[in-house]
Design a protein around this motif. Structure first.
Motif, PDB file in Angstrom:
ATOM      1  N   ILE A  26      -2.102  -5.360  14.463  1.00 29.73           N
ATOM      2  CA  ILE A  26      -2.262  -6.374  13.150  1.00 29.73           C
ATOM      3  C   ILE A  26      -3.931  -6.000  12.876  1.00 29.73           C
ATOM      4  O   ILE A  26      -4.847  -6.009  13.173  1.00 29.73           O
ATOM      5  N   LEU A  27      -4.033  -5.448  11.799  1.00 29.85           N
ATOM      6  CA  LEU A  27      -4.838  -5.210  10.809  1.00 29.85           C
ATOM      7  C   LEU A  27      -4.751  -5.811   9.221  1.00 29.85           C
ATOM      8  O   LEU A  27      -4.624  -5.547   8.442  1.00 29.85           O
ATOM      9  N   ASN A  28      -5.387  -7.314   9.727  1.00 28.17           N
ATOM     10  CA  ASN A  28      -5.922  -8.072   8.492  1.00 28.17           C
ATOM     11  C   ASN A  28      -6.898  -8.084   7.423  1.00 28.17           C
ATOM     12  O   ASN A  28      -8.318  -7.817   8.276  1.00 28.17           O
ATOM     13  N   ILE A  29      -6.369  -7.569   6.622  1.00 25.43           N
ATOM     14  CA  ILE A  29      -7.720  -7.273   5.215  1.00 25.43           C
ATOM     15  C   ILE A  29      -8.218  -7.913   4.690  1.00 25.43           C
ATOM     16  O   ILE A  29      -7.735  -8.601   3.112  1.00 25.43           O
ATOM     17  N   THR A  30      -8.029  -9.511   5.336  1.00 23.57           N
ATOM     18  CA  THR A  30      -8.676 -10.674   4.120  1.00 23.57           C
ATOM     19  C   THR A  30      -9.495 -11.540   4.851  1.00 23.57           C
ATOM     20  O   THR A  30     -10.068 -11.348   6.459  1.00 23.57           O
ATOM     21  N   GLY A  64      -2.503  -6.089   6.335  1.00 21.72           N
ATOM     22  CA  GLY A  64      -2.314  -6.913   5.070  1.00 21.72           C
ATOM     23  C   GLY A  64      -3.051  -7.365   4.814  1.00 21.72           C
ATOM     24  O   GLY A  64      -4.142  -7.618   4.762  1.00 21.72           O
ATOM     25  N   GLY A  65      -3.171  -7.764   3.655  1.00 23.27           N
ATOM     26  CA  GLY A  65      -4.055  -8.014   2.174  1.00 23.27           C
ATOM     27  C   GLY A  65      -4.628  -9.818   1.557  1.00 23.27           C
ATOM     28  O   GLY A  65      -4.788  -9.859   1.079  1.00 23.27           O
ATOM     29  N   GLU A  78      -3.194  -7.634  -7.983  1.00 20.48           N
ATOM     30  CA  GLU A  78      -4.103  -6.587  -8.106  1.00 20.48           C
ATOM     31  C   GLU A  78      -5.672  -6.191  -6.929  1.00 20.48           C
ATOM     32  O   GLU A  78      -5.626  -5.829  -6.240  1.00 20.48           O
ATOM     33  N   GLU A  79      -5.430  -7.905  -6.373  1.00 24.91           N
ATOM     34  CA  GLU A  79      -6.378  -7.916  -5.288  1.00 24.91           C
ATOM     35  C   GLU A  79      -5.730  -7.272  -4.158  1.00 24.91           C
ATOM     36  O   GLU A  79      -6.875  -7.084  -3.212  1.00 24.91           O
ATOM     37  N   GLU A  80      -4.580  -8.207  -4.085  1.00 24.57           N
ATOM     38  CA  GLU A  80      -3.991  -7.620  -2.467  1.00 24.57           C
ATOM     39  C   GLU A  80      -4.285  -6.314  -2.224  1.00 24.57           C
ATOM     40  O   GLU A  80      -4.848  -5.104  -1.356  1.00 24.57           O
ATOM     41  N   ALA A  81      -3.562  -5.286  -3.639  1.00 23.56           N
ATOM     42  CA  ALA A  81      -2.654  -4.180  -3.546  1.00 23.56           C
ATOM     43  C   ALA A  81      -4.700  -3.595  -3.102  1.00 23.56           C
ATOM     44  O   ALA A  81      -4.851  -2.198  -2.491  1.00 23.56           O
ATOM     45  N   ASP A  82      -5.570  -4.270  -4.084  1.00 21.21           N
ATOM     46  CA  ASP A  82      -7.312  -3.153  -3.883  1.00 21.21           C
ATOM     47  C   ASP A  82      -7.678  -3.364  -2.589  1.00 21.21           C
ATOM     48  O   ASP A  82      -8.471  -2.485  -2.383  1.00 21.21           O
ATOM     49  N   THR A 104       3.536  -7.010   2.853  1.00 19.34           N
ATOM     50  CA  THR A 104       3.077  -8.251   1.609  1.00 19.34           C
ATOM     51  C   THR A 104       5.072  -8.571   0.975  1.00 19.34           C
ATOM     52  O   THR A 104       5.696  -7.834   1.795  1.00 19.34           O
ATOM     53  N   PHE A 105       4.956  -9.729   1.107  1.00 22.70           N
ATOM     54  CA  PHE A 105       6.024 -10.169   0.021  1.00 22.70           C
ATOM     55  C   PHE A 105       6.378 -10.047  -1.662  1.00 22.70           C
ATOM     56  O   PHE A 105       7.448  -9.806  -1.980  1.00 22.70           O
ATOM     57  N   ARG A 106       5.444  -8.655  -1.938  1.00 21.92           N
ATOM     58  CA  ARG A 106       5.694  -8.408  -3.304  1.00 21.92           C
ATOM     59  C   ARG A 106       5.203  -7.435  -3.417  1.00 21.92           C
ATOM     60  O   ARG A 106       5.223  -5.893  -3.278  1.00 21.92           O
TER      61      ARG A 106
END
Length: 287
Positions: A26-30, A64-65, A78-82, A104-106
């Motif tokens: 797991i790599l969380n970019i959050t 995960g973003g 947009e922020e998630e994709a960035d 992602t769920f989008r």
């Protein structure tokens, strides 16, 4: 003995053998994931962690973003994709042997992620939060992790009323699986959704009946790493929940799980190796 389900999936144009369980790091970019040690803010930090995970034996890296912990703050697509797209591109450049999953769920984030080099879509919402997700998965032709959840990350903790937990979760996943098959999605991985619209007691009921999910005929993924079902039961923190994670991962392997999703790759790989030694499973060559 666990029932037998599909043990191969097509990824990167080749068949990946899942008869030997694989580990997904797991790599969380959050900035707000429930386990603080998993939060990363820079590309260099992410690359260092990815290298460590690869060296420890991870087959998959899950990016995960958007934090999906209970009550997590919403962010825009947009922020998630960035957050995730530059990481996917850097991982592909630096670690071409890794299989990259995007959490992602989008559907639009999923589409952009695959076009940027991701190989798997990991949808914690199982399509319920984006009506275009199943069509997007079908058009992209990549494996899809179908997870069970109700509501949203903000409301799911209030949606835990089940008359019969395991049959209902199976039914809800099965209906979505039929829809995916009708759209032409051939490689589906099932995730029962530990911690998503389930109480601690319900999580353990799922774990005790994990073998039932093989009747869906798909590889099984379990993600219980450092979750509340562990630290709430033991009266500890998420930071102290590695031993409990390893115990439950081992139990899930005994139920025929093909992929375990974890923050800590090396202990998970060790659990797989010890399970293999006791079960007589012989290691095979990965793609």
């Amino acid at each position: 003995m666990a029932q037998v389900s599909k043990k191969t999936i097509k990824i990167k144009g080749q068949l990946l053998d899942l008869s030997v369980p694989r580990v997904m790091g797991i790599l969380n970019i959050t900035p707000d994931s429930f386990y603080t040690e998993s939060r990363m803010a820079s590309i260099n930090e992410v690359m260092d962690r990815a290298e460590s995970m690869q060296n420890d034996g991870a087959t998959f890296i899950d990016i995960g973003g958007y934090s999906t912990r209970p009550g997590a703050a919403e962010i825009s697509a947009e922020e998630e994709a960035d957050r995730v797209l530059p990481v996917i591109e850097a991982l592909n450049k630096n670690f071409p042997d890794l299989i990259i999953s995007v959490d992602t769920f989008r559907s639009e984030v999923a589409r952009q992620s695959v076009l940027s080099g991701a190989h798997v879509i990991n949808d914690v919402a199982g399509g319920i939060l984006d009506n275009n997700m199943f069509d997007t998965v079908a058009s992209l032709g990549v494996p899809y992790i179908l997870m069970h959840m109700r509501g949203t990350p903000q409301t799911m903790s209030k949606l835990t009323n089940y008359d019969f937990l395991v049959p209902q979760v199976l039914k809800e996943l099965g209906q979505k699986l039929v829809n995916l098959r009708q759209k032409g999605v051939s490689d589906v991985i099932i995730d029962p959704g530990f911690g998503f619209a389930k109480t601690t007691a319900q999580n353990f009921e799922l774990m005790n009946n994990l073998s039932e999910f093989h009747q869906l005929g798909c590889p099984l993924l379990v993600g219980i790493s450092r979750k509340g079902m562990i630290y709430n039961t033991l009266g500890i923190s998420a930071k102290e929940a590695l031993t409990g994670t390893t115990v439950l991962n081992t139990i899930s392997l005994q139920h025929g799980t093909s992929i375990i999703r974890v923050h800590d790759v090396k202990p998970a790989i060790e659990a797989v190796k010890l399970w293999m030694a006791t079960s007589g499973v012989k290691e095979k060559i990965v793609i």
